[in-house]
Design a protein around this motif. Structure first.
Motif, short mmCIF file in Angstrom:
data_model
loop_
_atom_site.label_atom_id
_atom_site.label_comp_id
_atom_site.label_asym_id
_atom_site.label_seq_id
_atom_site.Cartn_x
_atom_site.Cartn_y
_atom_site.Cartn_z
N LYS A 221 0.83 -1.38 0.25
CA LYS A 221 -0.05 -0.03 -0.04
C LYS A 221 0.80 1.21 -0.10
O LYS A 221 0.64 2.27 -0.67
CB LYS A 221 -0.79 -0.12 1.11
CG LYS A 221 -2.07 -1.04 1.25
CD LYS A 221 -3.00 -1.05 2.30
CE LYS A 221 -4.10 -1.92 2.22
NZ LYS A 221 -5.05 -1.73 3.18
N ASN A 222 2.02 0.99 0.74
CA ASN A 222 2.96 2.37 0.83
C ASN A 222 3.54 2.59 -0.78
O ASN A 222 3.59 3.64 -1.01
CB ASN A 222 4.11 2.05 1.71
CG ASN A 222 3.66 2.32 3.13
OD1 ASN A 222 2.64 2.64 3.58
ND2 ASN A 222 4.35 1.58 4.04
N LEU A 223 3.95 1.49 -1.47
CA LEU A 223 4.52 1.52 -2.69
C LEU A 223 3.24 2.12 -3.71
O LEU A 223 3.54 2.88 -4.55
CB LEU A 223 4.85 0.11 -3.33
CG LEU A 223 6.03 -0.32 -2.76
CD1 LEU A 223 6.17 -1.76 -3.25
CD2 LEU A 223 7.37 0.48 -2.98
N ASP A 224 2.16 1.62 -3.28
CA ASP A 224 0.77 2.19 -4.21
C ASP A 224 0.71 3.82 -3.82
O ASP A 224 0.48 4.31 -4.80
CB ASP A 224 -0.38 1.47 -3.70
CG ASP A 224 -1.27 1.17 -4.76
OD1 ASP A 224 -0.88 1.53 -6.10
OD2 ASP A 224 -2.51 0.82 -4.60
N ASN A 225 0.61 4.04 -2.83
CA ASN A 225 0.72 5.48 -2.24
C ASN A 225 1.80 6.36 -3.02
O ASN A 225 1.61 7.55 -3.64
CB ASN A 225 0.36 5.81 -0.83
CG ASN A 225 -0.61 5.07 -0.42
OD1 ASN A 225 -1.75 4.93 -1.10
ND2 ASN A 225 -0.70 4.86 0.93
N SER A 226 2.85 5.83 -2.91
CA SER A 226 4.23 6.52 -3.37
C SER A 226 4.04 6.61 -5.05
O SER A 226 4.23 7.97 -5.60
CB SER A 226 5.26 5.68 -3.12
OG SER A 226 5.59 5.53 -1.77
N MET A 227 3.50 5.96 -5.53
CA MET A 227 3.36 5.68 -7.10
C MET A 227 2.26 6.78 -7.47
O MET A 227 2.26 7.60 -8.46
CB MET A 227 3.12 4.39 -7.70
CG MET A 227 2.76 4.49 -9.20
SD MET A 227 4.25 4.76 -10.06
CE MET A 227 5.05 3.34 -10.03
#
Length: 239
Positions: A221-227
């Motif tokens: 989810k962090n990767l998703d938000n960063s993207m």
């Protein structure tokens, strides 16, 4: 030992495979096979003649494999020694399964590998009692539905673990719930032939849930938000 004149099984429906206690018969014995049953004669490690539902007078013409093995006299009363198994052909549905340990899945969007467990249900139906006897039963007197379910659930889970990671890796972590039917069909196709070797047909195989390790889910989810933030803050191209 007394000659058994009537061969049948009318016991508990939870018994999937039952070995008749008598082993001495003659060619005038009556064999009664009820609906959803199959009777298989078995001797010296060989599955011989088999019978679907019906009432039969055993004769050399309808027990050719036994006749050949025992050199029975055509047209006369011939005693023979063999084992008879009754097989319940009823369909077993809604057998739950789940991976006992998590598998490693690589998310195609982020290249991040995470751990996940999978679960679902399936159904089984015996389609070839001869194969089942040869490959599984051996010298057991009987096998219950629970025995069969446990054995094939363990077998299926082993097969599923080998292919579920590949199937899940086709989709990003937040997408595969939309593709559970496709994943279920693909996995079922991969294990169907293995199960068929036992005379068993797999029915309605479903992957119904995938549970991602909590720490990995947070990271994804962090990767998703960063993207999402990167896309949002990216400058627009000049006209």
């Amino acid at each position: 030992m007394a000659i058994q004149e009537v061969i049948k099984y009318e016991g508990d429906n939870d018994i999937l495979i039952y070995k008749h206690p008598a082993e001495d018969f003659n060619t005038l014995s009556q064999l009664i096979v009820h609906e959803s049953q199959e009777a298989v004669f078995f001797s010296d490690g060989q599955a011989l003649d088999s019978f679907k539902a019906g009432r039969y007078t055993l004769e050399t013409k309808n027990i050719p494999l036994i006749s050949k093995l025992r050199n029975l006299v055509t047209g006369g009363v011939s005693p023979f020694h063999t084992e008879v198994y009754f097989i319940n052909l009823a369909t077993m549905m809604d057998i739950p399964w789940g991976t006992p340990s998590q598998v490693t899945v690589k998310d195609p969007n982020y290249g991040y590998s995470y751990s996940a467990g999978a679960s679902g249900s399936f159904g089984l139906k015996i389609t070839d009692g001869r194969k089942l006897l040869i490959n599984l039963v051996g010298t057991e007197q009987e096998m219950s539905t629970a025995n069969i379910q446990k054995y094939f659930k363990d077998l299926i889970v082993t097969r599923v673990k080998n292919c579920i990671a590949v199937e899940l890796s086709r989709y990003s972590y937040n997408e595969f719930n939309q593709h559970l039917n496709d994943i279920s069909e693909n996995v079922a196709g991969l294990i169907r032939d293995d199960i068929a070797e036992y005379g068993i047909q797999i029915l309605n195989f479903f992957l119904s849930a995938v549970n991602i390790n909590e720490d990995d889910l947070i990271e994804l989810k962090n990767l998703d938000n960063s993207m999402a933030c990167l896309l949002y803050t990216s400058p627009s191209p000049r006209d």
